[in-house]
Design a protein around this motif. Structure first.
Motif, PDB file in Angstrom:
ATOM      1  N   LEU A  37       0.872  -1.242   0.138  1.00  0.00           N
ATOM      2  CA  LEU A  37       0.241  -0.066   0.099  1.00  0.00           C
ATOM      3  C   LEU A  37       1.007   1.294  -0.061  1.00  0.00           C
ATOM      4  N   TYR A  38       1.799   1.152   0.995  1.00  0.00           N
ATOM      5  CA  TYR A  38       2.825   2.310   0.949  1.00  0.00           C
ATOM      6  C   TYR A  38       3.452   2.727  -0.373  1.00  0.00           C
ATOM      7  N   GLY A  39       3.931   1.586  -1.287  1.00  0.00           N
ATOM      8  CA  GLY A  39       4.347   1.731  -2.224  1.00  0.00           C
ATOM      9  C   GLY A  39       3.490   2.388  -3.216  1.00  0.00           C
ATOM     10  N   LYS A  40       2.234   1.850  -3.560  1.00  0.00           N
ATOM     11  CA  LYS A  40       1.253   2.344  -4.289  1.00  0.00           C
ATOM     12  C   LYS A  40       0.888   4.090  -3.876  1.00  0.00           C
TER      13      LYS A  40
ATOM     14  N   ASP B 299     -16.712   1.316 -11.082  1.00  0.00           N
ATOM     15  CA  ASP B 299     -17.888   0.758 -10.637  1.00  0.00           C
ATOM     16  C   ASP B 299     -17.794   0.441  -8.943  1.00  0.00           C
ATOM     17  N   GLU B 300     -16.594   0.071  -8.476  1.00  0.00           N
ATOM     18  CA  GLU B 300     -16.370  -0.183  -7.141  1.00  0.00           C
ATOM     19  C   GLU B 300     -16.138   0.884  -6.319  1.00  0.00           C
ATOM     20  N   VAL B 301     -15.455   2.083  -6.831  1.00  0.00           N
ATOM     21  CA  VAL B 301     -15.369   3.081  -5.816  1.00  0.00           C
ATOM     22  C   VAL B 301     -15.713   4.378  -6.582  1.00  0.00           C
TER      23      VAL B 301
ATOM     24  N   GLU C 134     -14.270   9.740 -14.668  1.00  0.00           N
ATOM     25  CA  GLU C 134     -15.491   8.337 -14.459  1.00  0.00           C
ATOM     26  C   GLU C 134     -15.266   8.155 -12.994  1.00  0.00           C
ATOM     27  N   TYR C 135     -14.338   8.364 -12.221  1.00  0.00           N
ATOM     28  CA  TYR C 135     -14.370   8.120 -10.741  1.00  0.00           C
ATOM     29  C   TYR C 135     -14.880   9.124 -10.048  1.00  0.00           C
TER      30      TYR C 135
ATOM     31  N   LYS D  59      -7.297   3.973  -8.998  1.00  0.00           N
ATOM     32  CA  LYS D  59      -7.162   3.298 -10.092  1.00  0.00           C
ATOM     33  C   LYS D  59      -6.052   2.360 -10.065  1.00  0.00           C
ATOM     34  N   SER D  60      -4.844   2.940  -9.610  1.00  0.00           N
ATOM     35  CA  SER D  60      -3.535   2.099  -9.376  1.00  0.00           C
ATOM     36  C   SER D  60      -3.673   0.963  -8.682  1.00  0.00           C
ATOM     37  N   THR D  61      -4.459   1.015  -7.819  1.00  0.00           N
ATOM     38  CA  THR D  61      -4.887  -0.514  -6.970  1.00  0.00           C
ATOM     39  C   THR D  61      -5.662  -1.303  -7.526  1.00  0.00           C
TER      40      THR D  61
END
Length: 424
Positions: A25-28, A158-160, A249-250, A151-153
């Motif tokens: 997560l930290y890396g992302k 549709d999910e968030v 879109e987000y 998006k990067s995760t």
RNA sequence: GUGGGCGUAGCUCAAUGGCAGAGUGCGUGACUGUGGAUCACGAUGUUGUGGGUUCGACCCCCAUCGCCCACCCCA
């Protein structure tokens, strides 16, 4: 076996498999932060209670902070959030910093709450702020960072979803309903609760709070108006900028987003599970007065914070967490017996000199046991070094994944290992 | 702060007043130099803790500690 001393309620224990997730997560978030040109920083974990007393909101300070007197009887809080510390750090070097300052941070925070799903007393939080910019485009950049991160995760639109609103717009509209300024805060709280109550119960709560049925109707009209943002030049520019950034879109307008913190003065936003349930995954907004409130010259900013707990729940729910290689070493060198122990240790040292993570088994033991150890740890390769190999100057190298093994001259082992590890 | 649920083997859980069990994991062996399978054997428990009721308590009662869920609130 029971531990005689329990961990402190709500604190976190990161076993290696949990740590792998935290580091991922930290890396992302570091990657996204840096892509947008933000610099990493951090503040103290301990702060005087007064820092938060000013602007964070009474509930946060009085009810939800870990507070204790130090040896000098000064009230110290474990930081419940980072933004006030950031504001002070900015104010202290206001004359020498380059503005707008783009800063980000990831670290532990504490809040004295009752632990439940998605909420712990100790949590990690990503904070990212742009200080010294005052445009809708700067606000949009921050929202765009949210979207880019999500998006990067691998989370889809549709999910968030990131909901956006503007407090100034809401204040104007609410004022137009004849609601006085000192009542706006209680209105905000009621707006926040609208999704939690049934329609009729919410209507009743508005009336109970002393508002007229005309005001109630006006409020409902506001909150159901998905085009309300068009009345705000700021929000119009924000959504326009988001389109240019390619993240529309987000993002969606939502007049019910008002947020609890007192210091937000303009654009506010929250990311939610599009599957509705749960609570906000992250939240932030525009603040005009925070730097001035801690003693600096007035300087506006925009930022958001994301806790690790909710985002992990979301990533888990939608299956976005990758599998991790948890092995600490790529290779195990076996120890056949006491006589060969020193040679095994030397072999392991050679492997490490070649830059390959390597464990030498701690004691002579059955090969079966040593192989099982390597297998349980998920290690890709084992070097078997027994009397046969020793007398011939060979090493047996075993690829645990495909169960193949070959015996090679010692000089060729490192090359062979690299081949196996390249495929692991 | 309010309400609900749950504490039994390392882990997941059975046993509803009558001898504490299963699965999984663990150990050993079958296989004296080879890990994921199979088989056999083996070990592990003050049933969270303290008290009470009972001839007898994992089970019922009281207290206490811990965990989970929801409310409240939410950075």
């Amino acid at each position: 076996m029971k531990p005689t001393i329990q961990s402190v309620k709500g604190t976190r224990e990161f076993y290696p498999e949990d740590m792998a997730i935290r580091q991922w997560l930290y890396g992302k978030l570091r990657q996204v932060s840096e892509l947008y040109g933000y610099q990493e920083y951090d503040g103290p974990f301990l702060e005087k209670i007064e820092l938060y007393a000013a602007k964070s909101g009474e509930e946060l300070v009085k009810e939800q902070s870990f507070v204790f007197p130090d040896r000098n009887n000064e009230l110290i809080a474990l930081r419940p959030e980072l933004t006030p510390s950031l504001a002070r750090m900015i104010a202290q070097r206001q004359g020498e910093l380059v503005f707008p300052a783009r800063w980000w941070s990831f670290g532990p925070f504490w809040r004295y709450e009752k632990p439940q799903k998605g909420r712990t007393r100790e949590f990690f939080q990503w904070n990212i702020d742009q200080v010294g910019a005052n445009s809708p485009e700067a606000d949009a950049e921050m929202i765009g960072i949210c979207a880019s991160f999500l998006k990067s995760t691998g989370l889809t639109a549709d999910e968030v979803i990131v909901y956006v609103n503007d407090r100034r717009l809401m204040d104007e509209q609410i004022a137009a309903l004849g609601i006085a300024e000192d009542q706006r805060k209680s209105v905000s709280k009621l707006i926040d609760r609208r999704d939690k109550l049934s329609s009729s119960a919410w209507d009743q709560s508005i009336l109970d709070a002393g508002f007229t049925s005309g005001q109630l109707a006006g409020l409902k009209e506001l909150l159901d108006n998905k085009d309300l943002w068009k009345k705000s030049t700021e929000l119009t520019r924000v959504f326009d900028a988001l389109e240019k950034m390619g993240v529309s879109e987000y993002v969606r307008y939502n007049p019910q987003i008002v947020r609890g913190l007192d210091y937000y003065t303009g654009v506010v936003f929250e990311a939610w599970d599009a599957g509705a349930e749960g609570r906000a995954v992250l939240g932030g907004g525009h603040y005009d007065n925070l730097v001035a409130d801690v003693g600096g010259n007035p300087l506006p900013g925009v930022g958001f914070a994301m806790g690790d707990v909710m985002i992990n729940l979301l990533l888990e729910k939608y299956g976005k967490l990758p599998g991790f290689n948890l092995y600490s070493a790529a290779v195990l060198v076996t120890v056949f017996d006491e006589a060969l122990r020193d040679d095994s240790m030397k072999l392991a040292a050679e492997i490490r000199d070649a830059g390959i993570r390597c464990i030498c088994y701690s004691e002579p033991a059955k090969l079966q046991k040593q192989l099982k150890y390597a297998d349980r740890l998920g290690m890709p390769a084992v070097l078997v070094f027994g009397p046969d190999e020793a007398s011939a100057g060979n090493i047996t190298i075993k690829d645990l994944k495909n169960r193949a093994q070959k015996t090679l001259p010692r000089a060729k082992v490192i090359h062979e290992l690299e081949q196996i590890l390249a495929q692991a």
